[in-house]
Every structure is written in structure tokens, then in C-alpha cells.
Design an enzyme around this catalytic site. Sequence first.
Site, mmCIF file in Angstrom:
data_model
loop_
_atom_site.group_PDB
_atom_site.id
_atom_site.type_symbol
_atom_site.label_atom_id
_atom_site.label_comp_id
_atom_site.label_asym_id
_atom_site.label_seq_id
_atom_site.Cartn_x
_atom_site.Cartn_y
_atom_site.Cartn_z
ATOM 1 N N LYS A 107 1.393 -30.678 -17.821
ATOM 2 C CA LYS A 107 2.073 -30.854 -19.110
ATOM 3 C C LYS A 107 2.653 -29.521 -19.558
ATOM 4 O O LYS A 107 2.248 -28.467 -19.094
ATOM 5 C CB LYS A 107 1.088 -31.356 -20.164
ATOM 6 C CG LYS A 107 0.533 -32.723 -19.841
ATOM 7 C CD LYS A 107 -0.441 -33.175 -20.895
ATOM 8 C CE LYS A 107 -0.976 -34.550 -20.502
ATOM 9 N NZ LYS A 107 -2.031 -34.986 -21.395
ATOM 10 N N HIS A 111 7.334 -38.229 -5.498
ATOM 11 C CA HIS A 111 7.558 -39.614 -5.117
ATOM 12 C C HIS A 111 7.143 -40.514 -6.273
ATOM 13 O O HIS A 111 6.118 -40.297 -6.914
ATOM 14 C CB HIS A 111 6.750 -39.967 -3.864
ATOM 15 C CG HIS A 111 7.212 -39.219 -2.664
ATOM 16 N ND1 HIS A 111 8.326 -39.583 -1.948
ATOM 17 C CD2 HIS A 111 6.737 -38.111 -2.061
ATOM 18 C CE1 HIS A 111 8.504 -38.741 -0.955
ATOM 19 N NE2 HIS A 111 7.556 -37.828 -1.012
#
Length: 183
Positions: free
Chosen positions: A164, A111
Site C-alpha cells: 500500500k 498477473h
Amino acid sequence: MGKLKFVYNYLRKELSDILHLYQLQKKFPQVKFGKRLDIQKIDKVSFAPHTSIGNDTIINCGGDWSDDRGWFECGNNVFFGQKCVIYSAGTITIGDNALIAAGVSILSHQHSYSDRTKNYYEQESEFLPVKIGDNVYIGANATILPGVTIGDGAIVGANSVVTKDVPQKTMVAGVPALKIKSL
């Protein structure tokens, strides 16, 4: 009467699971499927030979809310442990010879929270692809977040949260996952 209803509901669920498994085995005869799988949008899933998917695994490639954009592609000789959760509304690709341990979550959508004037549930979803390379090991209960690429030969430690990209032949662990060493 209560026992009869319980037995009826139990048998109905078991029959539904058996039918779902039959459909999966018919479409992917080279794949070993565990029990109680929830694989939605079978037409948006691709498994290469020698894939093994553990019990209670969920693979969801989105739906109307994602404009049916999701896709899940799995390479050769990939193993998923039990209770993995794969949300592939933004596309997930897994290379060959990967080992995904029990309880791993791989997410390719999230979201948005960029508009602070709206509630989170009112904001648009972001769809970011996840790519997991060849010969990757992801430890138990790790979480791979949207937009991450994990390079060939990498190792992700148990209970890690990968936010990451992970370079090839690198071991990461922790929350958030950080480089432990080069392999």
C-alpha cells in the site's frame, strides 16, 4: 574440447556484457554502471546525472507481452545496490536522492487473478505505476508491489513487502509493511 567450449562461451558472454555496457555509457555518460547489468529496452529508460547502478541489476521495461507500455525514469543522485530487480512494464518513477539498497525488487505489473475460471497464466496482466519520491531509502531485499506510491522522505525497512502507499516522512517495515513511526 570441453575446456575450449567453456572458454569460448565465457568470452562470448563477457564480450556481450562489455558491448551492452558500452551502449549504456554512450547513451548515459553521467551514470555509473556496475557489471553484468541486464537493462532491456534502453530506449524506454531515463537516468538523470549522478545515478549509480550496482552489479547484477535487472531493469526490464516490458516487451510485446506488455504492448511496449513500460517506462523507467530515475531522478538525480539515485543509488541502486547490487542485484536489484526493476520490472517496469507498468512504469516506475524514482525521484531525486533515493537510496535503493541491494536486492530490492520494484514491480509495476502483476498477473490478474480475477477470473477464477481461468488459470493464472491465461489471465491478462495488470499494469500499475509505481512512484518513489525524493529522499527515499528502501532497505535491502524489500519488495515494492505494483500501484504503490512512496512519499518523499520515507524509509522502507529491509525485507519488507510494500503493498500500500507510504505517506511522506513515514517509516514502514514488515510483511506486509506497516507504519513504524512518523519521521
